[in-house]
Design a protein around this motif. Structure first.
Motif, PDB file in Angstrom:
ATOM      1  N   PRO A   1       9.889  -6.690 -10.464  1.00 30.53           N
ATOM      2  CA  PRO A   1       8.652  -7.320 -10.937  1.00 30.53           C
ATOM      3  C   PRO A   1       7.471  -7.009 -10.021  1.00 30.53           C
ATOM      4  N   ALA A   2       6.279  -7.057 -10.582  1.00 40.20           N
ATOM      5  CA  ALA A   2       5.057  -6.912  -9.803  1.00 40.20           C
ATOM      6  C   ALA A   2       4.829  -8.242  -9.080  1.00 40.20           C
ATOM      7  N   PRO A   3       4.062  -8.338  -8.036  1.00 38.61           N
ATOM      8  CA  PRO A   3       3.312  -7.250  -7.403  1.00 38.61           C
ATOM      9  C   PRO A   3       4.224  -6.402  -6.533  1.00 38.61           C
ATOM     10  N   ARG A   4       3.863  -5.164  -6.420  1.00 37.72           N
ATOM     11  CA  ARG A   4       4.698  -4.229  -5.670  1.00 37.72           C
ATOM     12  C   ARG A   4       3.844  -3.070  -5.166  1.00 37.72           C
ATOM     13  N   LEU A   5       4.100  -2.667  -3.930  1.00 40.95           N
ATOM     14  CA  LEU A   5       3.466  -1.500  -3.330  1.00 40.95           C
ATOM     15  C   LEU A   5       4.534  -0.418  -3.212  1.00 40.95           C
ATOM     16  N   VAL A   6       4.279   0.747  -3.817  1.00 38.18           N
ATOM     17  CA  VAL A   6       5.249   1.838  -3.838  1.00 38.18           C
ATOM     18  C   VAL A   6       4.567   3.113  -3.348  1.00 38.18           C
ATOM     19  N   ILE A   7       5.238   3.796  -2.423  1.00 46.22           N
ATOM     20  CA  ILE A   7       4.739   5.062  -1.888  1.00 46.22           C
ATOM     21  C   ILE A   7       5.272   6.198  -2.755  1.00 46.22           C
ATOM     22  N   LEU A   8       4.376   7.116  -3.134  1.00 45.89           N
ATOM     23  CA  LEU A   8       4.753   8.323  -3.881  1.00 45.89           C
ATOM     24  C   LEU A   8       4.663   9.498  -2.922  1.00 45.89           C
TER      25      LEU A   8
ATOM     26  N   ALA B   1       0.113  -6.903 -10.435  1.00 48.48           N
ATOM     27  CA  ALA B   1      -0.418  -5.602 -10.032  1.00 48.48           C
ATOM     28  C   ALA B   1       0.691  -4.724  -9.470  1.00 48.48           C
ATOM     29  N   LEU B   2       0.580  -3.464  -9.792  1.00 50.25           N
ATOM     30  CA  LEU B   2       1.449  -2.439  -9.241  1.00 50.25           C
ATOM     31  C   LEU B   2       0.541  -1.474  -8.490  1.00 50.25           C
ATOM     32  N   VAL B   3       0.838  -1.232  -7.208  1.00 50.74           N
ATOM     33  CA  VAL B   3       0.017  -0.375  -6.364  1.00 50.74           C
ATOM     34  C   VAL B   3       0.835   0.868  -6.016  1.00 50.74           C
ATOM     35  N   LEU B   4       0.411   2.021  -6.532  1.00 53.58           N
ATOM     36  CA  LEU B   4       1.090   3.289  -6.287  1.00 53.58           C
ATOM     37  C   LEU B   4       0.230   4.121  -5.347  1.00 53.58           C
ATOM     38  N   VAL B   5       0.818   4.541  -4.226  1.00 52.16           N
ATOM     39  CA  VAL B   5       0.045   5.184  -3.170  1.00 52.16           C
ATOM     40  C   VAL B   5       0.589   6.582  -2.879  1.00 52.16           C
ATOM     41  N   GLU B   6      -0.251   7.587  -3.153  1.00 54.61           N
ATOM     42  CA  GLU B   6       0.081   8.957  -2.777  1.00 54.61           C
ATOM     43  C   GLU B   6      -0.310   9.156  -1.317  1.00 54.61           C
ATOM     44  N   TRP B   7       0.523   9.854  -0.566  1.00 56.40           N
ATOM     45  CA  TRP B   7       0.307  10.162   0.844  1.00 56.40           C
ATOM     46  C   TRP B   7       0.323   8.912   1.726  1.00 56.40           C
ATOM     47  N   GLY B   8       0.920   7.851   1.270  1.00 56.87           N
ATOM     48  CA  GLY B   8       1.017   6.624   2.052  1.00 56.87           C
ATOM     49  C   GLY B   8       1.934   6.758   3.256  1.00 56.87           C
ATOM     50  N   GLU B   9       2.822   7.752   3.228  1.00 53.53           N
ATOM     51  CA  GLU B   9       3.748   7.944   4.345  1.00 53.53           C
ATOM     52  C   GLU B   9       3.026   8.329   5.636  1.00 53.53           C
ATOM     53  N   LYS B  10       1.748   8.696   5.544  1.00 51.48           N
ATOM     54  CA  LYS B  10       0.957   9.030   6.730  1.00 51.48           C
ATOM     55  C   LYS B  10       0.641   7.795   7.564  1.00 51.48           C
ATOM     56  N   PHE B  11       0.842   6.607   6.988  1.00 50.25           N
ATOM     57  CA  PHE B  11       0.423   5.368   7.637  1.00 50.25           C
ATOM     58  C   PHE B  11       1.607   4.430   7.826  1.00 50.25           C
ATOM     59  N   PRO B  12       2.083   4.286   9.070  1.00 56.37           N
ATOM     60  CA  PRO B  12       3.229   3.399   9.339  1.00 56.37           C
ATOM     61  C   PRO B  12       3.031   1.978   8.821  1.00 56.37           C
ATOM     62  N   SER B  13       1.806   1.470   8.858  1.00 61.42           N
ATOM     63  CA  SER B  13       1.561   0.098   8.386  1.00 61.42           C
ATOM     64  C   SER B  13       1.863  -0.033   6.894  1.00 61.42           C
ATOM     65  N   LEU B  14       1.586   0.988   6.109  1.00 66.21           N
ATOM     66  CA  LEU B  14       1.893   0.952   4.675  1.00 66.21           C
ATOM     67  C   LEU B  14       3.389   1.114   4.436  1.00 66.21           C
ATOM     68  N   LEU B  15       4.024   1.977   5.196  1.00 67.36           N
ATOM     69  CA  LEU B  15       5.464   2.165   5.043  1.00 67.36           C
ATOM     70  C   LEU B  15       6.206   0.859   5.301  1.00 67.36           C
ATOM     71  N   GLN B  16       5.745   0.081   6.252  1.00 63.10           N
ATOM     72  CA  GLN B  16       6.390  -1.197   6.561  1.00 63.10           C
ATOM     73  C   GLN B  16       6.227  -2.202   5.428  1.00 63.10           C
TER      74      GLN B  16
ATOM     75  N   GLY C   1       9.055   0.049  -1.954  1.00 63.03           N
ATOM     76  CA  GLY C   1       9.820   1.165  -2.491  1.00 63.03           C
ATOM     77  C   GLY C   1       9.090   2.475  -2.311  1.00 63.03           C
ATOM     78  N   GLN C   2       9.799   3.538  -2.668  1.00 68.29           N
ATOM     79  CA  GLN C   2       9.180   4.856  -2.633  1.00 68.29           C
ATOM     80  C   GLN C   2       9.840   5.754  -3.671  1.00 68.29           C
ATOM     81  N   VAL C   3       9.057   6.728  -4.113  1.00 68.00           N
ATOM     82  CA  VAL C   3       9.561   7.763  -5.008  1.00 68.00           C
ATOM     83  C   VAL C   3       9.245   9.092  -4.336  1.00 68.00           C
TER      84      VAL C   3
END
Length: 145
Positions: A27-34, A106-121, A125-127
């Motif tokens: 379920p949302a809300p969710r932050l996912v790294i692409l 809300a669903l937050v999909l982030v491209e290139w989020g792996e560049k930022f340790p704070s977002l990874l924490q 999830g990630q795809v």
């Protein structure tokens, strides 16, 4: 934790597969790294997820220069971020990612989020998208907490 390994052989296949990946993100809300190289299919995946929430996939474009795109669907709101051009955690503050994450539908999909340790924490999830053997073939490695 949910882990899936999925494969498509075409852009149309990626758009269709996005429905399955979207269901894993609920379920949302969710932050996912692409994650994936340039041209891997991250924005194509977002187009398919936009369709899955009832938004127009035709409106989905890469937010490389705008940094954030917002799409309202019949089911929830989708935020699509591209952090390729950002370099510092301080630059993330002005985007309002925490506020996006806090929205109940809300669903937050982030491209290139792996560049930022704070977002990874904070990511739930990630795809990871990797090319296959054929030109349009893609592997999707989906991990959701």
């Amino acid at each position: 934790m949910i882990e899936k390994r999925l494969k498509t052989r075409s852009v149309a296949g990626t758009l269709a597969l996005a429905q399955n990946i979207y269901e894993l993100m609920l379920p949302a809300p969710r932050l996912v790294i692409l994650r994936g190289d340039l041209g891997a299919g991250k924005t194509t995946l977002v187009k398919g997820i936009a369709q899955a929430i009832g938004a127009s996939a035709d409106d989905v474009t890469s937010p490389t220069f705008t940094l954030v795109q917002e799409y309202r669907g019949t089911k929830l709101k989708l935020y699509h971020l591209d952090l390729y051009r950002l370099e510092k955690d301080e630059e993330l503050l002005s985007l309002g990612i925490e506020e996006m994450e806090a929205e109940p539908d809300a669903l937050v999909l982030v491209e290139w989020g792996e560049k930022f340790p704070s977002l990874l924490q904070r990511a739930r999830g990630q795809v990871v998208i990797q090319p296959g053997d054929e030109p349009d073939e893609r592997w999707f490695f989906v991990q959701m907490l």
